[in-house]
Design a protein around this motif. Structure first.
Motif, mmCIF file in Angstrom:
data_model
loop_
_atom_site.group_PDB
_atom_site.id
_atom_site.type_symbol
_atom_site.label_atom_id
_atom_site.label_comp_id
_atom_site.label_asym_id
_atom_site.label_seq_id
_atom_site.Cartn_x
_atom_site.Cartn_y
_atom_site.Cartn_z
ATOM 1 N N CYS A 1 -9.492 5.111 -3.409
ATOM 2 C CA CYS A 1 -9.491 6.530 -3.805
ATOM 3 C C CYS A 1 -9.290 7.418 -2.571
ATOM 4 N N CYS B 1 -10.245 10.232 -1.955
ATOM 5 C CA CYS B 1 -11.343 11.158 -1.654
ATOM 6 C C CYS B 1 -12.184 10.666 -0.489
ATOM 7 N N SER C 1 -14.243 7.897 -0.598
ATOM 8 C CA SER C 1 -15.479 7.234 -1.028
ATOM 9 C C SER C 1 -15.471 5.743 -0.681
ATOM 10 N N CYS D 1 -13.563 5.647 -9.373
ATOM 11 C CA CYS D 1 -14.006 6.864 -8.700
ATOM 12 C C CYS D 1 -13.455 8.093 -9.426
ATOM 13 N N HIS D 2 -12.363 8.642 -8.935
ATOM 14 C CA HIS D 2 -11.888 9.899 -9.490
ATOM 15 C C HIS D 2 -10.895 9.757 -10.648
HETATM 16 ZN ZN LIG Z 1 -12.761 9.416 -5.400
#
Ligand SMILES: [Zn+2]
Length: 122
Positions: free
Chosen positions: A108, A110, A112, A119-120
Protein backbone atom coordinates in the motif's frame (compact mmCIF):
# COMPACT_ATOMS: atom_id res chain seq x y z
CA UNK A 1 -5.61 25.47 4.73
CA UNK A 2 -5.35 22.60 7.18
CA UNK A 3 -8.96 23.09 8.11
CA UNK A 4 -9.93 22.75 4.45
CA UNK A 5 -7.96 19.51 4.21
CA UNK A 6 -9.68 18.18 7.32
CA UNK A 7 -13.01 19.21 5.82
CA UNK A 8 -12.22 17.24 2.65
CA UNK A 9 -11.24 14.21 4.70
CA UNK A 10 -14.47 14.50 6.70
CA UNK A 11 -16.40 15.25 3.51
CA UNK A 12 -17.69 18.53 4.90
CA UNK A 13 -18.42 20.12 1.52
CA UNK A 14 -20.25 23.08 2.99
CA UNK A 15 -17.20 24.24 4.90
CA UNK A 16 -15.02 23.89 1.81
CA UNK A 17 -17.51 25.92 -0.17
CA UNK A 18 -17.63 28.64 2.48
CA UNK A 19 -13.86 28.93 2.54
CA UNK A 20 -13.62 29.62 -1.17
CA UNK A 21 -13.09 33.30 -1.87
CA UNK A 22 -16.43 34.92 -2.61
CA UNK A 23 -15.63 35.40 -6.28
CA UNK A 24 -14.91 31.66 -6.63
CA UNK A 25 -17.95 30.26 -4.86
CA UNK A 26 -20.25 30.32 -7.90
CA UNK A 27 -17.93 28.12 -9.95
CA UNK A 28 -17.50 25.59 -7.11
CA UNK A 29 -20.96 24.37 -6.16
CA UNK A 30 -21.30 22.37 -2.93
CA UNK A 31 -22.48 19.31 -4.84
CA UNK A 32 -19.34 19.14 -6.99
CA UNK A 33 -17.16 19.51 -3.92
CA UNK A 34 -19.11 16.75 -2.18
CA UNK A 35 -18.85 14.43 -5.21
CA UNK A 36 -15.10 14.87 -5.29
CA UNK A 37 -14.62 14.46 -1.53
CA UNK A 38 -16.84 11.37 -1.46
CA UNK A 39 -14.92 9.72 -4.31
CA UNK A 40 -11.52 10.02 -2.57
CA UNK A 41 -9.89 8.37 0.41
CA UNK A 42 -7.51 10.93 1.86
CA UNK A 43 -4.25 9.76 3.39
CA UNK A 44 -2.16 12.71 4.38
CA UNK A 45 -1.35 16.36 4.07
CA UNK A 46 2.22 17.64 3.91
CA UNK A 47 2.69 21.39 4.13
CA UNK A 48 5.86 22.28 2.24
CA UNK A 49 6.04 26.03 2.57
CA UNK A 50 3.92 28.95 3.77
CA UNK A 51 4.22 32.69 3.30
CA UNK A 52 1.77 34.95 5.02
CA UNK A 53 1.16 38.65 4.79
CA UNK A 54 -1.58 40.76 6.26
CA UNK A 55 -4.39 39.90 3.88
CA UNK A 56 -2.96 37.28 1.56
CA UNK A 57 -1.01 34.08 1.96
CA UNK A 58 0.56 31.35 -0.14
CA UNK A 59 0.73 27.74 0.95
CA UNK A 60 2.55 25.00 -0.91
CA UNK A 61 1.36 21.54 0.07
CA UNK A 62 1.03 17.97 -1.08
CA UNK A 63 -2.09 15.92 -0.39
CA UNK A 64 -2.07 12.15 -0.89
CA UNK A 65 -5.28 10.28 -1.57
CA UNK A 66 -6.73 7.29 -3.33
CA UNK A 67 -9.21 7.66 -6.14
CA UNK A 68 -10.60 4.26 -7.13
CA UNK A 69 -7.45 2.16 -7.54
CA UNK A 70 -5.19 5.12 -8.24
CA UNK A 71 -2.82 6.61 -5.72
CA UNK A 72 -2.82 10.35 -6.37
CA UNK A 73 -0.92 13.31 -5.08
CA UNK A 74 -2.03 16.88 -5.40
CA UNK A 75 0.99 19.15 -5.18
CA UNK A 76 -0.17 22.73 -5.29
CA UNK A 77 0.81 26.24 -4.36
CA UNK A 78 -2.41 27.89 -3.22
CA UNK A 79 -3.27 31.53 -2.76
CA UNK A 80 -5.46 32.54 0.13
CA UNK A 81 -7.00 35.92 0.87
CA UNK A 82 -8.53 37.22 4.04
CA UNK A 83 -12.23 38.02 3.71
CA UNK A 84 -14.45 38.87 6.68
CA UNK A 85 -11.60 37.92 8.99
CA UNK A 86 -11.34 34.40 7.55
CA UNK A 87 -8.69 32.89 5.27
CA UNK A 88 -10.27 31.81 2.00
CA UNK A 89 -8.94 29.89 -0.96
CA UNK A 90 -8.52 31.99 -4.10
CA UNK A 91 -6.69 29.82 -6.59
CA UNK A 92 -3.66 27.64 -7.01
CA UNK A 93 -0.87 26.55 -9.27
CA UNK A 94 -0.67 22.76 -9.63
CA UNK A 95 2.59 20.88 -10.08
CA UNK A 96 1.77 17.77 -12.09
CA UNK A 97 2.32 14.43 -10.33
CA UNK A 98 1.63 11.17 -12.15
CA UNK A 99 -1.05 8.96 -10.61
CA UNK A 100 0.04 5.44 -9.66
CA UNK A 101 -2.17 2.45 -10.42
CA UNK A 102 -2.26 0.15 -7.41
CA UNK A 103 -3.01 -3.58 -7.62
CA UNK A 104 -4.51 -5.58 -4.77
CA UNK A 105 -1.27 -7.40 -3.93
CA UNK A 106 1.00 -4.35 -4.12
CA UNK A 107 2.37 -2.79 -0.99
CA UNK A 108 0.00 0.00 0.00
CA UNK A 109 1.46 3.40 -0.99
CA UNK A 110 0.25 4.91 2.30
CA UNK A 111 3.39 3.53 3.95
CA UNK A 112 1.68 1.09 6.33
CA UNK A 113 3.77 -1.83 4.99
CA UNK A 114 0.59 -3.86 4.42
CA UNK A 115 -0.72 -5.08 1.12
CA UNK A 116 -3.11 -2.70 -0.56
CA UNK A 117 -5.97 -5.24 -0.39
CA UNK A 118 -5.58 -5.39 3.41
CA UNK A 119 -5.20 -1.65 3.83
CA UNK A 120 -6.72 1.12 1.74
CA UNK A 121 -8.46 -1.01 -0.87
CA UNK A 122 -12.23 -0.86 -0.40
ZN1 LIG B 1 -2.83 1.93 3.13
Amino acid sequence: MRSRYVAYALKNAKYIYQTYAQEKQAENPVKEIADFANSCRFIKLAVINTEQQQSNAEVEFCVSYFYQSLFCQLHERSSFIKEDGQWRYLDGEIFPVADIKVSRNDECPCGSGKKYKKCHNV
